[in-house]
Write a protein that holds these residues in place. Structure first.
Motif, mmCIF file in Angstrom:
data_model
loop_
_atom_site.group_PDB
_atom_site.id
_atom_site.type_symbol
_atom_site.label_atom_id
_atom_site.label_comp_id
_atom_site.label_asym_id
_atom_site.label_seq_id
_atom_site.Cartn_x
_atom_site.Cartn_y
_atom_site.Cartn_z
ATOM 1 N N ASP A 35 0.822 -1.217 0.000
ATOM 2 C CA ASP A 35 0.000 0.000 0.000
ATOM 3 C C ASP A 35 0.855 1.267 0.000
ATOM 4 O OD1 ASP A 35 -2.231 -1.619 0.021
ATOM 5 O OD2 ASP A 35 -2.433 -1.567 2.203
ATOM 6 N N PHE A 36 0.606 2.118 -0.961
ATOM 7 C CA PHE A 36 1.296 3.395 -1.174
ATOM 8 C C PHE A 36 2.758 3.221 -1.588
ATOM 9 C CE2 PHE A 36 -2.243 4.573 1.659
ATOM 10 C CZ PHE A 36 -2.936 5.349 0.746
ATOM 11 N N THR A 37 3.155 1.989 -1.887
ATOM 12 C CA THR A 37 4.455 1.727 -2.476
ATOM 13 C C THR A 37 4.237 1.243 -3.907
ATOM 14 O OG1 THR A 37 5.431 1.194 -0.331
ATOM 15 C CG2 THR A 37 6.581 0.369 -2.276
ATOM 16 N N LEU A 38 3.408 0.220 -4.052
ATOM 17 C CA LEU A 38 3.054 -0.299 -5.377
ATOM 18 C C LEU A 38 1.612 0.030 -5.748
ATOM 19 C CD1 LEU A 38 4.555 -3.884 -4.949
ATOM 20 C CD2 LEU A 38 5.597 -1.941 -6.154
ATOM 21 N N PHE A 39 0.760 0.144 -4.748
ATOM 22 C CA PHE A 39 -0.689 0.237 -4.933
ATOM 23 C C PHE A 39 -1.199 1.528 -4.299
ATOM 24 C CE2 PHE A 39 -5.079 -0.839 -3.811
ATOM 25 C CZ PHE A 39 -5.532 -1.497 -4.946
ATOM 26 N N ASP A 40 -1.926 2.327 -5.098
ATOM 27 C CA ASP A 40 -2.466 3.600 -4.626
ATOM 28 C C ASP A 40 -3.851 3.367 -4.023
ATOM 29 O OD1 ASP A 40 -3.410 6.165 -4.226
ATOM 30 O OD2 ASP A 40 -2.670 6.921 -6.141
ATOM 31 N N ARG A 47 11.265 8.914 -4.891
ATOM 32 C CA ARG A 47 9.910 9.378 -5.224
ATOM 33 C C ARG A 47 9.184 8.368 -6.112
ATOM 34 N NH1 ARG A 47 10.130 12.422 -1.275
ATOM 35 N NH2 ARG A 47 11.430 14.247 -1.405
ATOM 36 N N THR A 48 9.940 7.653 -6.923
ATOM 37 C CA THR A 48 9.352 6.639 -7.809
ATOM 38 C C THR A 48 10.245 5.413 -7.776
ATOM 39 O OG1 THR A 48 10.571 7.246 -9.791
ATOM 40 C CG2 THR A 48 8.520 8.453 -9.371
ATOM 41 N N LEU A 49 9.707 4.293 -8.162
ATOM 42 C CA LEU A 49 10.517 3.071 -8.200
ATOM 43 C C LEU A 49 11.615 3.158 -9.234
ATOM 44 C CD1 LEU A 49 7.771 0.347 -7.785
ATOM 45 C CD2 LEU A 49 9.353 1.217 -6.074
ATOM 46 N N ALA A 50 11.398 3.926 -10.280
ATOM 47 C CA ALA A 50 12.420 4.089 -11.319
ATOM 48 C C ALA A 50 13.663 4.784 -10.769
ATOM 49 C CB ALA A 50 11.858 4.860 -12.500
ATOM 50 N N SER A 51 13.503 5.522 -9.683
ATOM 51 C CA SER A 51 14.653 6.224 -9.122
ATOM 52 C C SER A 51 15.333 5.431 -8.005
ATOM 53 C CB SER A 51 14.227 7.605 -8.599
ATOM 54 O OG SER A 51 13.320 7.470 -7.517
ATOM 55 N N LEU A 52 14.930 4.191 -7.803
ATOM 56 C CA LEU A 52 15.574 3.355 -6.797
ATOM 57 C C LEU A 52 17.069 3.269 -7.121
ATOM 58 C CD1 LEU A 52 15.058 1.467 -4.352
ATOM 59 C CD2 LEU A 52 14.795 -0.380 -5.991
ATOM 60 N N GLN A 100 -6.149 -3.142 -10.896
ATOM 61 C CA GLN A 100 -5.079 -2.918 -11.867
ATOM 62 C C GLN A 100 -4.852 -1.430 -12.127
ATOM 63 O OE1 GLN A 100 -6.712 -5.423 -14.905
ATOM 64 N NE2 GLN A 100 -6.495 -7.209 -13.586
ATOM 65 N N LYS A 101 -5.934 -0.663 -12.195
ATOM 66 C CA LYS A 101 -5.808 0.783 -12.428
ATOM 67 C C LYS A 101 -5.220 1.510 -11.224
ATOM 68 C CE LYS A 101 -9.670 1.048 -15.663
ATOM 69 N NZ LYS A 101 -11.064 1.476 -15.828
ATOM 70 N N ALA A 102 -5.293 0.899 -10.033
ATOM 71 C CA ALA A 102 -4.789 1.544 -8.821
ATOM 72 C C ALA A 102 -3.293 1.339 -8.617
ATOM 73 C CB ALA A 102 -5.561 1.037 -7.604
ATOM 74 N N LEU A 103 -2.657 0.567 -9.478
ATOM 75 C CA LEU A 103 -1.205 0.414 -9.374
ATOM 76 C C LEU A 103 -0.539 1.725 -9.783
ATOM 77 C CD1 LEU A 103 -0.749 -3.107 -10.980
ATOM 78 C CD2 LEU A 103 -0.692 -2.525 -8.544
ATOM 79 N N PHE A 104 0.514 2.095 -9.086
ATOM 80 C CA PHE A 104 1.265 3.275 -9.508
ATOM 81 C C PHE A 104 1.864 2.981 -10.880
ATOM 82 C CE2 PHE A 104 1.247 4.114 -4.917
ATOM 83 C CZ PHE A 104 0.858 5.448 -4.920
ATOM 84 N N PRO A 105 1.946 3.986 -11.756
ATOM 85 C CA PRO A 105 2.399 3.759 -13.138
ATOM 86 C C PRO A 105 3.778 3.111 -13.257
ATOM 87 C CG PRO A 105 1.532 5.981 -12.889
ATOM 88 C CD PRO A 105 1.574 5.376 -11.520
ATOM 89 N N ASP A 106 4.648 3.335 -12.281
ATOM 90 C CA ASP A 106 5.997 2.770 -12.367
ATOM 91 C C ASP A 106 6.106 1.378 -11.748
ATOM 92 O OD1 ASP A 106 5.642 3.535 -9.755
ATOM 93 O OD2 ASP A 106 7.561 4.552 -9.558
ATOM 94 N N ALA A 107 5.034 0.882 -11.117
ATOM 95 C CA ALA A 107 5.104 -0.387 -10.386
ATOM 96 C C ALA A 107 5.419 -1.567 -11.298
ATOM 97 C CB ALA A 107 3.817 -0.633 -9.607
#
Length: 196
Positions: free
Chosen positions: A9-14, A180-185, A72-79
């Protein structure tokens, strides 16, 4: 081999986006006075409540306020892109501090379950208690945690465990390693270059 454990929650799923979609659908169904829609919602709720995560049937929920499309729509776009890229270079796990049944259903209906190793799913109401079990199983130097709770990340960092706070809504002071995003890990390039 790296083991990357993601909070859900709030990491992968909004959760806020999911709740908005669910409540909008319920409101529409209630105020349209459509008996067909309300029956579908009640049938879906009954299935959701009485079925185990392993036996949840997405077709029983389709068209209701619990439609898998909302998950599926509630996943953050970068997940999904981040998980897809990491899956080839690391073993992925989930850890969550919520109702385990609800979280397992969320993983299944959103499609996230396809990215995680079954033996690396740690779902509990008190997830910090799982840290020792995870570290003992995977090795301290091999574990990375990504979570949205600053106090938890601070505790993990204090134990020498590599961890990152994901601050999706830019609300936390950066006193711990923050992304801020998973892409910036920061470890993505390292993980991508590692061989299994």
């Amino acid at each position: 081999m790296k083991y990357v454990f993601f909070d859900i929650d709030f990491t992968l799923f909004d959760c806020r986006k999911f709740e908005r979609m669910v409540f909008a659908k319920l409101k529409k169904d209630l105020f349209s006075f459509s008996l067909r829609a309300l029956k579908k919602d009640l049938k879906a709720a009954r299935h959701f409540i009485t079925t185990t995560p392993e036996k949840i049937d997405a077709s029983q929920l389709t068209g209701s306020f619990l439609d898998p499309a909302y998950y599926q729509k509630a996943l953050f776009p970068d997940a999904l892109p981040a998980l897809q890229a990491l899956k080839n270079t690391a073993k992925l796990g989930a850890w969550s501090e919520a109702n385990p049944k609800k979280q397992m259903i969320k993983l299944k209906l959103s499609g996230l379950i396809n990215f995680f190793e079954p033996e690396l799913l740690y779902l509990s109401r008190r997830k910090f208690r799982l840290v020792k079990k995870i570290v003992d199983s995977c090795g301290l130097e091999n574990v990375i945690f990504v979570d949205n709770k600053p106090k938890l990340i601070k505790k993990l960092s204090g134990l020498g465990i590599q961890s990152f706070l994901i601050d999706r809504f830019n609300t936390q002071p950066a006193k711990v390693p923050t992304i801020r995003t998973l892409a910036s890990l920061p470890d993505l390039p390292i993980l991508f270059s590692e061989k299994k």
